[in-house]
Design a protein around this motif. Structure first.
Motif, PDB file in Angstrom:
ATOM      1  N   LYS A 226       1.134  10.353  -4.048  1.00 56.66           N
ATOM      2  CA  LYS A 226       0.195  10.846  -3.043  1.00 56.66           C
ATOM      3  C   LYS A 226       0.893  11.645  -1.948  1.00 56.66           C
ATOM      4  O   LYS A 226       0.258  12.392  -1.226  1.00 56.66           O
ATOM      5  N   PHE A 227       2.219  11.484  -1.817  1.00 61.61           N
ATOM      6  CA  PHE A 227       2.968  12.189  -0.786  1.00 61.61           C
ATOM      7  C   PHE A 227       3.713  13.399  -1.337  1.00 61.61           C
ATOM      8  O   PHE A 227       4.500  14.022  -0.626  1.00 61.61           O
ATOM      9  N   LYS A 228       3.481  13.751  -2.598  1.00 61.71           N
ATOM     10  CA  LYS A 228       4.257  14.803  -3.270  1.00 61.71           C
ATOM     11  C   LYS A 228       4.272  16.114  -2.490  1.00 61.71           C
ATOM     12  O   LYS A 228       5.313  16.750  -2.346  1.00 61.71           O
ATOM     13  N   LYS A 229       3.138  16.518  -1.944  1.00 63.90           N
ATOM     14  CA  LYS A 229       3.082  17.799  -1.233  1.00 63.90           C
ATOM     15  C   LYS A 229       3.768  17.746   0.137  1.00 63.90           C
ATOM     16  O   LYS A 229       3.958  18.764   0.781  1.00 63.90           O
ATOM     17  N   LEU A 230       4.179  16.548   0.574  1.00 60.34           N
ATOM     18  CA  LEU A 230       4.857  16.402   1.855  1.00 60.34           C
ATOM     19  C   LEU A 230       6.382  16.381   1.728  1.00 60.34           C
ATOM     20  O   LEU A 230       7.082  16.334   2.737  1.00 60.34           O
ATOM     21  N   LEU A 231       6.889  16.407   0.499  1.00 65.57           N
ATOM     22  CA  LEU A 231       8.334  16.329   0.288  1.00 65.57           C
ATOM     23  C   LEU A 231       9.062  17.507   0.919  1.00 65.57           C
ATOM     24  O   LEU A 231       8.596  18.638   0.882  1.00 65.57           O
ATOM     25  N   ILE A 232      10.218  17.219   1.484  1.00 61.29           N
ATOM     26  CA  ILE A 232      11.099  18.247   2.035  1.00 61.29           C
ATOM     27  C   ILE A 232      12.418  18.109   1.286  1.00 61.29           C
ATOM     28  O   ILE A 232      13.083  17.067   1.384  1.00 61.29           O
ATOM     29  N   SER A 233      12.774  19.132   0.523  1.00 61.52           N
ATOM     30  CA  SER A 233      13.983  19.092  -0.316  1.00 61.52           C
ATOM     31  C   SER A 233      14.006  17.840  -1.187  1.00 61.52           C
ATOM     32  O   SER A 233      15.031  17.190  -1.353  1.00 61.52           O
ATOM     33  N   GLY A 234      12.844  17.466  -1.731  1.00 66.22           N
ATOM     34  CA  GLY A 234      12.749  16.331  -2.632  1.00 66.22           C
ATOM     35  C   GLY A 234      12.729  14.968  -1.950  1.00 66.22           C
ATOM     36  O   GLY A 234      12.768  13.947  -2.618  1.00 66.22           O
TER      37      GLY A 234
ATOM     38  N   LEU B  71       0.821  -1.202   0.000  1.00 67.87           N
ATOM     39  CA  LEU B  71       0.000   0.000   0.000  1.00 67.87           C
ATOM     40  C   LEU B  71       0.862   1.261   0.000  1.00 67.87           C
ATOM     41  O   LEU B  71       0.624   2.189  -0.777  1.00 67.87           O
ATOM     42  N   ILE B  72       1.905   1.289   0.827  1.00 66.55           N
ATOM     43  CA  ILE B  72       2.803   2.444   0.872  1.00 66.55           C
ATOM     44  C   ILE B  72       3.509   2.620  -0.468  1.00 66.55           C
ATOM     45  O   ILE B  72       3.607   3.744  -0.996  1.00 66.55           O
ATOM     46  N   ASN B  73       3.986   1.519  -1.060  1.00 64.32           N
ATOM     47  CA  ASN B  73       4.634   1.601  -2.375  1.00 64.32           C
ATOM     48  C   ASN B  73       3.693   2.165  -3.432  1.00 64.32           C
ATOM     49  O   ASN B  73       4.089   2.987  -4.260  1.00 64.32           O
ATOM     50  N   GLN B  74       2.437   1.746  -3.387  1.00 69.91           N
ATOM     51  CA  GLN B  74       1.447   2.250  -4.342  1.00 69.91           C
ATOM     52  C   GLN B  74       1.202   3.746  -4.128  1.00 69.91           C
ATOM     53  O   GLN B  74       1.116   4.508  -5.088  1.00 69.91           O
ATOM     54  N   LEU B  75       1.122   4.167  -2.880  1.00 66.86           N
ATOM     55  CA  LEU B  75       0.922   5.593  -2.588  1.00 66.86           C
ATOM     56  C   LEU B  75       2.110   6.418  -3.085  1.00 66.86           C
ATOM     57  O   LEU B  75       1.930   7.507  -3.640  1.00 66.86           O
ATOM     58  N   ILE B  76       3.323   5.901  -2.914  1.00 63.60           N
ATOM     59  CA  ILE B  76       4.516   6.607  -3.389  1.00 63.60           C
ATOM     60  C   ILE B  76       4.508   6.676  -4.914  1.00 63.60           C
ATOM     61  O   ILE B  76       4.750   7.746  -5.500  1.00 63.60           O
ATOM     62  N   ARG B  77       4.234   5.536  -5.580  1.00 67.26           N
ATOM     63  CA  ARG B  77       4.195   5.513  -7.051  1.00 67.26           C
ATOM     64  C   ARG B  77       3.156   6.487  -7.604  1.00 67.26           C
ATOM     65  O   ARG B  77       3.367   7.119  -8.638  1.00 67.26           O
ATOM     66  N   ASN B  78       2.027   6.595  -6.920  1.00 69.15           N
ATOM     67  CA  ASN B  78       0.949   7.483  -7.379  1.00 69.15           C
ATOM     68  C   ASN B  78       1.134   8.925  -6.914  1.00 69.15           C
ATOM     69  O   ASN B  78       0.238   9.743  -7.068  1.00 69.15           O
TER      70      ASN B  78
END
Length: 76
Positions: free
Chosen positions: A58-66, A49-56
């Motif tokens: 879903k966490f893009k707005k949470l990135l810190i310095s990429g 599930l976490i891998n799918q969220l990363i691939r999609n």
């Protein structure tokens, strides 16, 4: 417990793990399943599930310095 399990968000998350479900099971049923299920299966489903969220992305707005921040919950 049953009132807390009837949330739409919880149902959507359960549906991702178990696409065949049509309704949220009673809390007693969930407890019986959790008593018998292999912990490794839960961990594997969680990782998928976490891998799918990363691939999609879903966490893009949470990135810190990429990078994705990592938090550890030390509560017991």
């Amino acid at each position: 417990m049953n009132r807390q399990l009837t949330s739409v968000v919880i149902f959507e998350n359960l549906k991702k793990l178990f696409p065949e479900i049509e309704s949220i099971p009673h809390a007693d049923t969930v407890a019986r399943v959790l008593e018998k299920i292999n912990i490794n299966e839960i961990e594997r489903a969680h990782i998928l599930l976490i891998n799918q969220l990363i691939r999609n992305k879903k966490f893009k707005k949470l990135l810190i310095s990429g990078c994705l921040p990592v938090a550890f919950d030390g509560s017991i």
